[in-house]
Motif scaffolding. Structure first.
Motif, PDB file in Angstrom:
ATOM      1  N   LEU A 169      16.424   4.437   1.523  1.00 62.93           N
ATOM      2  CA  LEU A 169      15.871   5.356   2.515  1.00 62.93           C
ATOM      3  C   LEU A 169      15.078   6.472   1.847  1.00 62.93           C
ATOM      4  N   LEU A 170      15.651   7.102   0.819  1.00 62.74           N
ATOM      5  CA  LEU A 170      14.951   8.194   0.137  1.00 62.74           C
ATOM      6  C   LEU A 170      13.628   7.720  -0.451  1.00 62.74           C
ATOM      7  N   ALA A 171      13.636   6.545  -1.071  1.00 66.74           N
ATOM      8  CA  ALA A 171      12.409   6.032  -1.680  1.00 66.74           C
ATOM      9  C   ALA A 171      11.344   5.754  -0.623  1.00 66.74           C
ATOM     10  N   VAL A 172      11.742   5.196   0.511  1.00 62.57           N
ATOM     11  CA  VAL A 172      10.788   4.944   1.595  1.00 62.57           C
ATOM     12  C   VAL A 172      10.242   6.259   2.144  1.00 62.57           C
ATOM     13  N   LEU A 173      11.092   7.276   2.259  1.00 64.00           N
ATOM     14  CA  LEU A 173      10.633   8.582   2.745  1.00 64.00           C
ATOM     15  C   LEU A 173       9.587   9.200   1.819  1.00 64.00           C
ATOM     16  N   GLU A 174       9.790   9.067   0.517  1.00 65.17           N
ATOM     17  CA  GLU A 174       8.800   9.602  -0.419  1.00 65.17           C
ATOM     18  C   GLU A 174       7.464   8.880  -0.260  1.00 65.17           C
ATOM     19  N   ARG A 175       7.513   7.572  -0.047  1.00 65.63           N
ATOM     20  CA  ARG A 175       6.270   6.829   0.195  1.00 65.63           C
ATOM     21  C   ARG A 175       5.620   7.271   1.496  1.00 65.63           C
ATOM     22  N   MET A 176       6.428   7.535   2.518  1.00 68.98           N
ATOM     23  CA  MET A 176       5.889   8.022   3.797  1.00 68.98           C
ATOM     24  C   MET A 176       5.193   9.361   3.606  1.00 68.98           C
ATOM     25  N   GLN A 177       5.812  10.258   2.838  1.00 68.14           N
ATOM     26  CA  GLN A 177       5.220  11.579   2.634  1.00 68.14           C
ATOM     27  C   GLN A 177       3.874  11.472   1.922  1.00 68.14           C
ATOM     28  N   ARG A 178       3.760  10.560   0.990  1.00 73.13           N
ATOM     29  CA  ARG A 178       2.480  10.382   0.300  1.00 73.13           C
ATOM     30  C   ARG A 178       1.422   9.845   1.264  1.00 73.13           C
ATOM     31  N   ILE A 179       1.840   8.964   2.166  1.00 73.98           N
ATOM     32  CA  ILE A 179       0.904   8.398   3.136  1.00 73.98           C
ATOM     33  C   ILE A 179       0.369   9.482   4.076  1.00 73.98           C
ATOM     34  N   VAL A 180       1.261  10.360   4.595  1.00 75.08           N
ATOM     35  CA  VAL A 180       0.822  11.381   5.554  1.00 75.08           C
ATOM     36  C   VAL A 180       0.255  12.602   4.848  1.00 75.08           C
ATOM     37  N   GLY A 181       0.517  12.745   3.555  1.00 81.35           N
ATOM     38  CA  GLY A 181      -0.097  13.822   2.791  1.00 81.35           C
ATOM     39  C   GLY A 181       0.531  15.187   2.980  1.00 81.35           C
ATOM     40  N   ARG A 182       1.798  15.241   3.427  1.00 78.56           N
ATOM     41  CA  ARG A 182       2.485  16.530   3.598  1.00 78.56           C
ATOM     42  C   ARG A 182       3.987  16.280   3.630  1.00 78.56           C
ATOM     43  N   PRO A 183       4.781  17.331   3.363  1.00 78.97           N
ATOM     44  CA  PRO A 183       6.238  17.172   3.477  1.00 78.97           C
ATOM     45  C   PRO A 183       6.648  16.862   4.914  1.00 78.97           C
ATOM     46  N   ILE A 184       7.678  16.059   5.042  1.00 88.69           N
ATOM     47  CA  ILE A 184       8.243  15.723   6.353  1.00 88.69           C
ATOM     48  C   ILE A 184       9.574  16.433   6.481  1.00 88.69           C
ATOM     49  N   ALA A 402       7.860  -3.664  -3.314  1.00 91.64           N
ATOM     50  CA  ALA A 402       7.465  -3.321  -1.951  1.00 91.64           C
ATOM     51  C   ALA A 402       6.197  -2.465  -1.936  1.00 91.64           C
ATOM     52  N   LEU A 403       6.083  -1.550  -2.892  1.00 88.60           N
ATOM     53  CA  LEU A 403       4.886  -0.719  -2.965  1.00 88.60           C
ATOM     54  C   LEU A 403       3.644  -1.564  -3.240  1.00 88.60           C
ATOM     55  N   GLY A 411      -2.202   1.099  -9.419  1.00 81.34           N
ATOM     56  CA  GLY A 411      -2.531   1.363 -10.810  1.00 81.34           C
ATOM     57  C   GLY A 411      -1.296   1.352 -11.690  1.00 81.34           C
ATOM     58  N   ASP A 412      -1.380   0.683 -12.842  1.00 78.62           N
ATOM     59  CA  ASP A 412      -0.189   0.541 -13.681  1.00 78.62           C
ATOM     60  C   ASP A 412       0.236   1.858 -14.316  1.00 78.62           C
ATOM     61  N   ARG A 413      -0.524   2.929 -14.151  1.00 80.84           N
ATOM     62  CA  ARG A 413      -0.115   4.260 -14.597  1.00 80.84           C
ATOM     63  C   ARG A 413       0.065   5.223 -13.424  1.00 80.84           C
ATOM     64  N   LEU A 414      -0.148   4.733 -12.199  1.00 83.56           N
ATOM     65  CA  LEU A 414      -0.121   5.614 -11.026  1.00 83.56           C
ATOM     66  C   LEU A 414       1.079   5.379 -10.115  1.00 83.56           C
ATOM     67  N   TRP A 415       1.838   4.298 -10.369  1.00 87.38           N
ATOM     68  CA  TRP A 415       2.905   3.952  -9.426  1.00 87.38           C
ATOM     69  C   TRP A 415       3.965   5.045  -9.321  1.00 87.38           C
ATOM     70  N   GLN A 416       4.194   5.809 -10.407  1.00 85.94           N
ATOM     71  CA  GLN A 416       5.234   6.841 -10.371  1.00 85.94           C
ATOM     72  C   GLN A 416       4.933   7.935  -9.353  1.00 85.94           C
ATOM     73  N   GLU A 417       3.663   8.166  -9.075  1.00 85.98           N
ATOM     74  CA  GLU A 417       3.276   9.258  -8.182  1.00 85.98           C
ATOM     75  C   GLU A 417       3.776   9.037  -6.756  1.00 85.98           C
ATOM     76  N   TRP A 418       4.037   7.785  -6.393  1.00 87.12           N
ATOM     77  CA  TRP A 418       4.475   7.502  -5.029  1.00 87.12           C
ATOM     78  C   TRP A 418       5.867   8.063  -4.734  1.00 87.12           C
ATOM     79  N   TRP A 419       6.650   8.341  -5.777  1.00 84.91           N
ATOM     80  CA  TRP A 419       8.007   8.851  -5.553  1.00 84.91           C
ATOM     81  C   TRP A 419       8.161  10.304  -5.994  1.00 84.91           C
TER      82      TRP A 419
END
Length: 708
Positions: A169-184, A402-403, A411-419
């Protein structure tokens, strides 16, 4: 301090005039201020404490005042049945303001999903798995659909936080926040837990320390103390009945004319008790995870409308699903945790003038001791802290896959940013990414990662649906009577040798197998009068007893009674247990006992995980072939006090993690996507209790010999 007057005027009108409430409950009053201010929060209250309204009323008021549009609130639950139960209430509340609520989970038909995607309800009720399925689906434009997302309510948040679904759940929420571009904004609803502040920090994930947050717990004086909780008053009785047949006799004889909810700790016990109650003429319904959704729903609806009846359930009815106005809760043996008991106790006492109650019917000495220990800890005001499972590397592997499915390529150096720095989804996950590439789960080209052939082979069935489910379910056969699905059964019941016709026990009724479709994993049955057998064999390991509850069992054996009503039968059985185990307990230390057959056991009373840790740490001093239990560890027969002293002198500083068996690895979903050593390290950390082991090692040890 905000109050009811700060809610939307239309809501206030309906609270007073439609619901007929003279005012709000303390939790609902105290939640208004932080939620209107956009703070993260955990709202803590006993079962039936009004938590749904405490979260939804302020968020609906903000929705109107700030003119939120589209799907702006997610309401996440651990169970589809709980979502189904909540929908009518939230439809009512949103309807007062001209807003909408809708349901999205695995049972929702495609036509309803299309309406949701075009209509975009203001509140979407869903599960974490369904939420992630929306993110990876080619049929959902998730960036557009979730563009207006402002807040998420996580109901029964403690149920998530204590297992891997919480990490998911936490990991999915972090991905959601990146998608909407703001804290939820994150709002958790929880029953009483031992560490509410830590639970809030867990819920905030990578946002912890960055956003204002508070625990709202009026029943604890808003000053929650780690490891303790207020003890609600109640009528609690502990009885010893000696067998399931006797338990059925007691249930059939007591509380006639009342509505009773009986909890069992296994599906097999639910089935067997249900059959016995029906044989005694008791109107009985059943609920457990291997019954079909239609069967469970029919049982729960019939039970809600009936009066003189019993519903027998596993923990499926522990959470806040409404099954009507209960009179009694009955517990067969003991639940695994005090927190679970509090949930079950909270199903009663909801009518004005009624009292919360629970009758424990224990089937043997071990069940009685476990129940007495649990009730002793409860009467002391103790409840388990909710702790996230350590080192969820398999969830990291699942999330990376899943990402890549969601974004098509990353990007093989950008995946960490999603979390956003959420541990353990950061730099420490790089060995996992390398393994996924090396084994073909991911392909790599031009600095980009994307789904590889091995992931397609293992998880690609039905549009990667298996990738969004965190747990491995044991393989089961669907049982059908004609075209009606009854539920699912363990395949071993269909293969083991039997004399005469093969019969199953399911939904509290006996069925004779008429045909087995091995390819489609289905078996067809017809009803018979009796002779059915119930069995389910889970994947993985049984939830072990904690250090605290095992030590409470030792306290009971040393003479401490829980502050509840004990029947004469339970007192007699406890007295016999205390006499029989007198030589294996001492109040201020542990015992190494040599039996007449030269069997040597260290009676630690430290719990399963601590004992597994101690056995691994002691090495050759512990019997390598033993099956670990809660109370003792078998030692080498040539052990002497000097050898013991030399071995344990520095053991606390070099504690070892338990060995991991192959069967346990199979129960860890996505473990195949990890390097073997990391999969084993993940499970070993979860099988260990380093604190409990260290505490046991520090205690004085006395050597003794039991005479013939």
């Amino acid at each position: 301090m905000s109050g009811i007057d700060d809610l939307d005027p239309v809501l206030i009108h309906h609270i007073v005039n439609t619901l007929g409430w003279p005012g709000l409950r303390p939790l609902q009053e105290r939640a208004i201020d932080p939620l209107l201010a956009g703070e993260d929060a955990v709202l803590l209250a006993p079962t039936a404490g009004g938590k749904t309204e405490a979260a939804s009323f302020p968020l609906l008021s903000r929705m109107t005042a700030e003119r939120w549009s589209g799907t702006s609130v997610l309401y996440v639950c651990p169970l589809k049945a709980l979502l189904n139960n909540l929908l009518p209430r939230l439809e009512t509340y949103t309807g007062w303001l001209g807003r909408t609520a809708a349901l999205w989970h695995g049972d929702i038909k495609a036509t309803a999903r299309k309406r949701i995607l075009t209509g975009r309800p203001d509140i979407l009720l869903t599960t974490p798995e369904s939420l992630e399925a929306m993110l990876v689906s080619a049929n959902v434009d998730h960036r557009s659909f979730f563009a207006g997302l402002k807040a998420i309510v996580v109901d029964e948040v403690h149920a998530f936080a204590g297992d891997d679904r919480g990490w998911h759940l936490l990991a999915v929420l972090e991905r959601m926040q990146r998608i909407v571009g703001r804290p939820i904004q994150r709002v958790g609803l929880s029953a009483t837990v031992g560490n509410p502040a830590e639970l809030l920090h867990w819920l905030q994930g990578a946002e912890v320390g960055k956003r204002p947050a508070r625990v709202v717990a009026p029943h604890l004086g808003d000053r929650p103390v780690s490891g303790s909780a207020s003890v609600p008053p109640g009528d609690i009785q502990l009885d010893y009945v000696g067998s399931l047949e006797n338990a059925a006799t007691v249930i059939a004889a007591l509380h006639r004319g009342e509505k009773r909810l009986v909890f069992c700790e296994s599906r097999r016990l639910v089935e067997e008790l249900g059959e016995k109650l029906r044989a005694k003429g008791v109107t009985t319904f059943l609920s457990h995870a291997s019954l079909s959704a239609d069967e469970r729903r029919r049982a729960e609806e019939a039970f809600a409308e009936a009066r003189d009846c019993v519903i027998v359930s596993t923990s499926t009815l522990e959470l806040g699903i409404d099954v009507g106005d209960l009179d009694r809760v009955i517990q067969i043996d003991a639940p695994a945790t005090v927190a679970s008991f509090l949930q079950r106790l909270g199903r009663t006492g909801r009518r004005p003038g009624s009292t919360r109650n629970c009758l424990f019917l224990t089937l043997d000495e071990s069940g009685l001791l476990a129940a007495a220990a649990l009730l002793l800890q409860w009467s002391r005001g103790w409840v388990e802290p909710v702790v996230a499972p350590p080192e969820p590397r398999h969830i990291v592997a699942q999330q990376i896959l899943a990402l890549c499915l969601q974004e098509h390529q990353v990007g093989d150096r950008l995946w960490q940013e999603w979390w956003a720095g959420l541990a353990p989804f950061g730099q420490s996950a790089e060995p996992i990414v390398r393994h996924l590439v090396d084994e073909g789960y991911l392909d790599q080209d031009g600095g980009m990662l994307f789904i590889g052939p091995e992931a397609e082979r293992r998880f690609g069935h039905r549009h990667f649906m298996n990738l969004t489910a965190v747990f491995t379910a044991a393989p089961e056969f669907t049982v059908l009577s004609g075209l009606t699905e009854i539920g699912r059964t363990d395949p071993s019941l269909l293969t083991e040798s039997v004399q005469g016709p093969r019969r199953l026990l399911l939904a509290g009724r006996s069925w004779q197998v008429t045909y087995i479709d091995w390819n489609r994993r289905r078996c067809f049955v017809e009803p018979v009068d009796s002779g059915g057998k119930a069995k389910w064999s889970g994947v993985g390991f049984i939830r072990p007893t904690s250090y605290e509850l095992t030590r409470a069992a030792r306290d009971v054996l040393l003479g401490t009674d829980p502050q509840v009503q004990l029947t004469g039968r339970s007192r007699g059985c406890l007295s016999e247990a205390r006499h029989r185990l007198l030589e294996y307990v001492r109040p201020a230390g542990t015992l190494v006992v040599r039996e007449p057959n030269d069997d040597v056991r260290w009676w630690t009373w430290a719990g399963h995980r601590a004992n597994a840790t101690l056995a691994a740490t002691l090495g050759n001093l512990a019997d390598p072939a033993q099956r670990i239990n809660d109370c003792w560890i078998r030692l080498s027969t040539d052990l002497t006090p000097p050898v013991w002293k030399q071995t344990v002198a520095d053991a606390a500083s070099r504690l070892c993690l338990p060995a991991v068996h192959e069967q346990a690895l199979k129960g860890l979903k996505f473990s195949t996507a990890l390097p073997r050593r990391l999969a084993e390290a993940t499970l070993a950390a979860r099988l260990a209790d380093l604190e409990g082991a260290a505490a046991a090692l520090k205690e004085p040890v006395r050597f003794s010999t039991v005479a013939d």
